[in-house]
Design a protein around this motif. Sequence first.
Motif, short mmCIF file in Angstrom:
data_model
loop_
_atom_site.label_atom_id
_atom_site.label_comp_id
_atom_site.label_asym_id
_atom_site.label_seq_id
_atom_site.Cartn_x
_atom_site.Cartn_y
_atom_site.Cartn_z
N ALA A 153 11.09 3.36 10.03
CA ALA A 153 9.71 2.98 9.14
C ALA A 153 9.94 4.28 8.23
O ALA A 153 9.58 4.43 7.05
CB ALA A 153 8.68 3.19 9.94
N THR A 154 10.20 5.77 8.83
CA THR A 154 10.35 6.89 7.94
C THR A 154 11.31 6.69 6.73
O THR A 154 10.88 6.87 5.63
CB THR A 154 10.63 8.14 8.86
OG1 THR A 154 9.90 7.93 9.98
CG2 THR A 154 10.35 9.33 8.17
N LEU A 157 10.19 4.43 4.15
CA LEU A 157 8.81 4.84 3.56
C LEU A 157 9.49 5.99 2.25
O LEU A 157 8.89 5.75 1.47
CB LEU A 157 7.99 5.25 4.28
CG LEU A 157 6.83 4.58 4.99
CD1 LEU A 157 6.16 5.33 6.25
CD2 LEU A 157 6.04 3.94 4.07
N LEU A 195 5.82 0.09 -1.74
CA LEU A 195 5.12 0.97 -0.91
C LEU A 195 3.83 0.43 -0.24
O LEU A 195 3.62 0.55 1.02
CB LEU A 195 4.92 2.45 -1.63
CG LEU A 195 4.69 3.52 -0.65
CD1 LEU A 195 6.10 4.07 0.26
CD2 LEU A 195 4.43 4.73 -1.73
N VAL A 199 3.18 -0.53 3.59
CA VAL A 199 2.31 0.36 4.43
C VAL A 199 1.45 -0.68 4.88
O VAL A 199 1.06 -0.78 6.18
CB VAL A 199 1.43 1.26 3.44
CG1 VAL A 199 0.12 1.85 4.27
CG2 VAL A 199 2.52 2.55 3.32
N SER A 200 0.98 -1.69 4.23
CA SER A 200 -0.03 -2.95 4.83
C SER A 200 0.63 -3.31 5.93
O SER A 200 0.22 -3.80 6.76
CB SER A 200 -0.64 -3.69 3.83
OG SER A 200 0.35 -4.60 3.29
N LEU A 202 2.94 -2.44 8.08
CA LEU A 202 3.24 -1.40 9.15
C LEU A 202 1.76 -1.29 9.74
O LEU A 202 1.85 -1.61 11.09
CB LEU A 202 3.46 0.15 8.70
CG LEU A 202 5.08 0.19 8.41
CD1 LEU A 202 5.25 1.53 7.69
CD2 LEU A 202 5.75 -0.03 9.51
N ILE A 203 0.69 -1.26 8.99
CA ILE A 203 -0.61 -1.28 9.83
C ILE A 203 -0.86 -2.63 10.32
O ILE A 203 -1.48 -2.62 11.66
CB ILE A 203 -1.75 -1.16 8.50
CG1 ILE A 203 -1.45 0.31 8.08
CG2 ILE A 203 -3.23 -1.15 9.13
CD1 ILE A 203 -2.51 0.44 6.83
N THR A 333 10.29 -6.59 3.06
CA THR A 333 10.38 -5.11 3.73
C THR A 333 11.01 -5.41 5.01
O THR A 333 11.26 -4.29 5.87
CB THR A 333 8.92 -4.90 4.40
OG1 THR A 333 8.23 -6.14 4.95
CG2 THR A 333 7.91 -4.67 2.76
#
Length: 376
Positions: A153-154, A157, A195, A199-200, A202-203, A333
Amino acid sequence: VSPVVAALLGALVGLLAGGLLVVRLVRSRLPAPSEPTLLPADLRRVTESLRSAAVVVGPNDEILASSPAAPTLGVVRGSRIGIPALLALVRQARAGGEALTVNLDHRRSSGRPEVQLAVRVVPLAGRLTWIVADDRAPALRLEESSRDFLANATHELKTPIGAITLLAEAAEEAADDPAAVRRFARRIQNESGRLGRLVSQLIQLSRLQGHAMRVADLVEVDAVVAAALDRSRELAAARSISLTIGGTPGLRVLGDADQLQTAVTNLVHNAITYSDAKARVVVTTRAEASADGDRVAIAVSDNGIGIAPEDTARVFERFYRVDYARSRASGGTGLGLSIVEEIVTGHGGEVTVWSKPGSGSTFTIVLPSAPGEEEP
Ligand code: ADP
């Protein structure tokens, strides 16, 4: 023989016979040796019913009771303890009177994989010792996969963040060239879009994992499919891909309509993305009877690029892409299918894939039917 000696001999014979009789009587009252008196019945019951590998060991290292997992994990072998280091721990606990907790790695014979055990050895009354051992492999796998997930994930991102920084610098340097500034600005929009999606997603994933799913609403499968296709129309139109619904209408499941929509939408998006222009995507619904009760299947088929057999098992892994460049070019993603899998398993269902490179793919979500629903 003097009468005294004769009397003494007679008494001796009588005593011996009496003694034998007493021994006989006592023996006959004792249970058979295979039924040890030492072991309380409740302890046996608890030990035998545990899912862990559990063993009660007698004073002479003999096994008095064990759970079904004990031989499976190699803790018990025949009538003895199967791991020498564990036997040493049992003796240590028995002598010291203290419970011991250790991690034990045990290489089994006959080429079977190593077992990694978390073991507790507890001395009990009556020189009994209790062993409880658990396989650490699932916990270790989970730990490893969260470590990998964080690292991935890092990395994912950092890529668009790095690109945005560089593009912004380039735009600044090209301040005198409006066409170049516009080009850089468009690319910044692309990267920030990526991005945002990342992020969405991952959430979404962390929400799905952290909370029990609400699967209590009666959900119309037709409405879920229609909403998923609505959300995909623009993407399909841009590539002249046709979207079709088929199969049995009127099916219902228990679940969370929004989440099911997300799952079907992700599959439809992939079907469009991994097909050539002018391909066709078909969503079919059908009722299925299985040994576990009635089920509803939602299949999303495309005649696109397909997936090689060695990749089909991996596409549900987080961040896994067969073709990184193609996924990236389409704004992918690598999380879409893992989200589908989380949602579907949270609904008590499963998602499977059939695919053939060059022919296309079918992803099928199977969910339990809403109770009391007859096939329309
Ligand atoms: P992505 O965001 O990359 O699409 P997914 O988790 O949705 O991530 O899918 C993982 C990978 O599985 C994709 O990158 C792609 O290689 C492959 N894949 C998914 N759906 C299809 C499909 N319908 N046809 C061919 N390949 C697919």
